[in-house]
Enzyme design. Structure first.
Site, PDB file in Angstrom:
ATOM      1  N   ARG A  51       0.864  -1.176   0.000  1.00 18.54           N
ATOM      2  CA  ARG A  51       0.000   0.000   0.000  1.00 18.54           C
ATOM      3  C   ARG A  51       0.899   1.224   0.000  1.00 18.54           C
ATOM      4  O   ARG A  51       2.108   1.143   0.134  1.00 18.54           O
ATOM      5  CB  ARG A  51      -0.998   0.008   1.158  1.00 18.54           C
ATOM      6  CG  ARG A  51      -0.701  -0.783   2.389  1.00 18.54           C
ATOM      7  CD  ARG A  51       0.443  -0.253   3.207  1.00 18.54           C
ATOM      8  NE  ARG A  51       0.292   1.172   3.471  1.00 18.54           N
ATOM      9  CZ  ARG A  51       1.293   1.983   3.705  1.00 18.54           C
ATOM     10  NH1 ARG A  51       2.533   1.553   3.674  1.00 18.54           N
ATOM     11  NH2 ARG A  51       1.095   3.255   3.946  1.00 18.54           N
ATOM     12  N   ASP A 238      -2.254  10.466  -1.836  1.00 22.98           N
ATOM     13  CA  ASP A 238      -2.552   9.469  -2.855  1.00 22.98           C
ATOM     14  C   ASP A 238      -2.976  10.115  -4.172  1.00 22.98           C
ATOM     15  O   ASP A 238      -2.836   9.507  -5.229  1.00 22.98           O
ATOM     16  CB  ASP A 238      -3.634   8.518  -2.365  1.00 22.98           C
ATOM     17  CG  ASP A 238      -3.079   7.531  -1.360  1.00 22.98           C
ATOM     18  OD1 ASP A 238      -2.802   6.385  -1.748  1.00 22.98           O
ATOM     19  OD2 ASP A 238      -2.917   7.910  -0.188  1.00 22.98           O
ATOM     20  N   LYS A 249      -4.890   9.290   3.307  1.00 18.75           N
ATOM     21  CA  LYS A 249      -5.496   8.318   4.221  1.00 18.75           C
ATOM     22  C   LYS A 249      -6.539   8.985   5.116  1.00 18.75           C
ATOM     23  O   LYS A 249      -6.335  10.094   5.612  1.00 18.75           O
ATOM     24  CB  LYS A 249      -4.407   7.663   5.078  1.00 18.75           C
ATOM     25  CG  LYS A 249      -4.898   6.644   6.071  1.00 18.75           C
ATOM     26  CD  LYS A 249      -5.739   5.547   5.426  1.00 18.75           C
ATOM     27  CE  LYS A 249      -5.018   4.820   4.325  1.00 18.75           C
ATOM     28  NZ  LYS A 249      -5.896   3.839   3.633  1.00 18.75           N
TER      29      LYS A 249
END
Length: 349
Positions: A51, A238, A249
């Protein structure tokens, strides 16, 4: 850059296979999964064996190598047509991390160029993406640490280190560089529910590298800031929209709100490949919804009332107005907005 504070590697190409450190098993066990097919790579991305946006992109690039090797062996004349389904499968593994799509587009250009030994050429490209990511992280570490004008402690959320990248890390790269330079004395790490990336991964990485770390519940961050213990909050991203809004997140947004209220500066650290100029604002960023079981259970054991409904977004969006500094490998943008982001992408910052 001090190599003593950069000991972890989560993505390894070894003997014609991809080996991924299974981050779901940390810190209890150090286990590498050996993957030999594109389908296994896509599954590993979806299941969060790996991840972090940069790491997902690198992993997908190696997945294309495995796909090309299989498709070329299956039908050399038609391998380019056959591999299209593999690229689509990899792209669907996780929808928010823009680095995934960037890496796949880069690999697709190599495929379109054609060659007699595609797996070898694609492996060279995947390795280049991997090496370039580490270099970019080291550059961001230097740029971000230059913003630390006084020695103090910092707060971070989720995991943005070597586990989330090709190596060294984004926000954790700044922390590594700042600690080596004597500008950071301690790192406070949010636990980061529901996957506990801060507790399981960030704290583990920092312990491996000998950097002092204190773990706290996500809900304790504002109280810590009120005590004056933190100079900066440092996070990754991200996806970053054209106006500077940041998808990261879940929990980053409320951390940013608390930081602004308490006079703690917020630094977002991400490679230029995380910027998506095709998306005008954070409102247009697709947000992945995760399974209800991630909140209802812990370690396979139920922890919530049976029958409770769940809202479980994996990411939230922090408005650009709450970001004090955006650090990329192309440069630093203070108080980002649409005009400054356009200048960054044009290389005129």
């Amino acid at each position: 850059m001090n190599p003593a504070h950069d000991q972890v590697r989560a993505i390894v190409w070894c003997e014609d296979a991809l080996e991924l450190l299974d981050q779901r098993q940390l810190p209890g066990a150090l286990v590498y999964q050996r993957l030999t097919t594109a389908a296994e790579v896509a599954q590993a991305i979806g299941d969060m064996v790996v991840r972090g946006a940069p790491a997902i992109g690198i992993t997908a690039a190696y997945g294309v190598v495995l796909a090309a090797r299989a498709r070329y062996a299956e039908s050399a004349p038609n391998w380019q047509a056959l591999i299209a389904t593999d690229l689509a499968m990899l792209a669907a593994a996780r929808p928010t991390a823009v680095n995934l799509f960037w890496a796949l587009r880069r690999m697709a250009r190599v495929i379109a160029a054609g060659c007699s030994h595609p797996a070898q050429r694609l492996l060279a490209e995947a390795r280049a993406i991997h090496v370039e990511d580490i270099a970019a992280n080291q550059r961001m570490g230097e740029l971000g640490a230059a913003l630390l004008t006084e020695r103090g402690s910092v707060l971070t959320h989720c995991n943005t280190g070597s586990l989330a990248t090709g190596g060294y890390g984004t926000a954790l790269g700044v922390i590594r560089y700042g600690y080596a330079a004597g500008l950071i004395e301690r790192v406070y790490a949010d636990e980061t529910r529901p996957w506990l990336q801060g507790a399981r991964l960030t704290a583990w990485e920092l312990v491996q590298d000998g950097i002092p770390v204190t773990l706290l519940a996500d809900a304790a961050a504002a109280a810590l800031m009120r005590q004056g213990e933190v100079r900066w909050a440092m996070v990754g991203a991200d996806r970053i929209a054209a106006n500077g809004d940041v998808a990261n997140k879940i929990g980053t947004y409320h951390l940013a709100v608390a930081a602004r209220y308490h006079g703690v500066r917020l630094m977002v650290v991400a490679p230029i490949t995380t910027v998506d100029m095709s998306i005008a604002s954070g409102a247009d960023i697709p947000i992945e919804q995760r399974a209800a079981e991630e909140l209802l259970t812990l370690g396979g054991q139920p922890i919530a009332a049976a029958g409770a409904q769940v809202w479980n977004p994996s990411f939230d969006v922090t408005p650009a107005a709450l970001v004090d500094a955006l650090v990329t490998d192309r440069g630093v943008v203070l108080a980002p907005d649409a005009v400054k982001m356009a200048r960054l992408m044009a290389g005129t910052t």
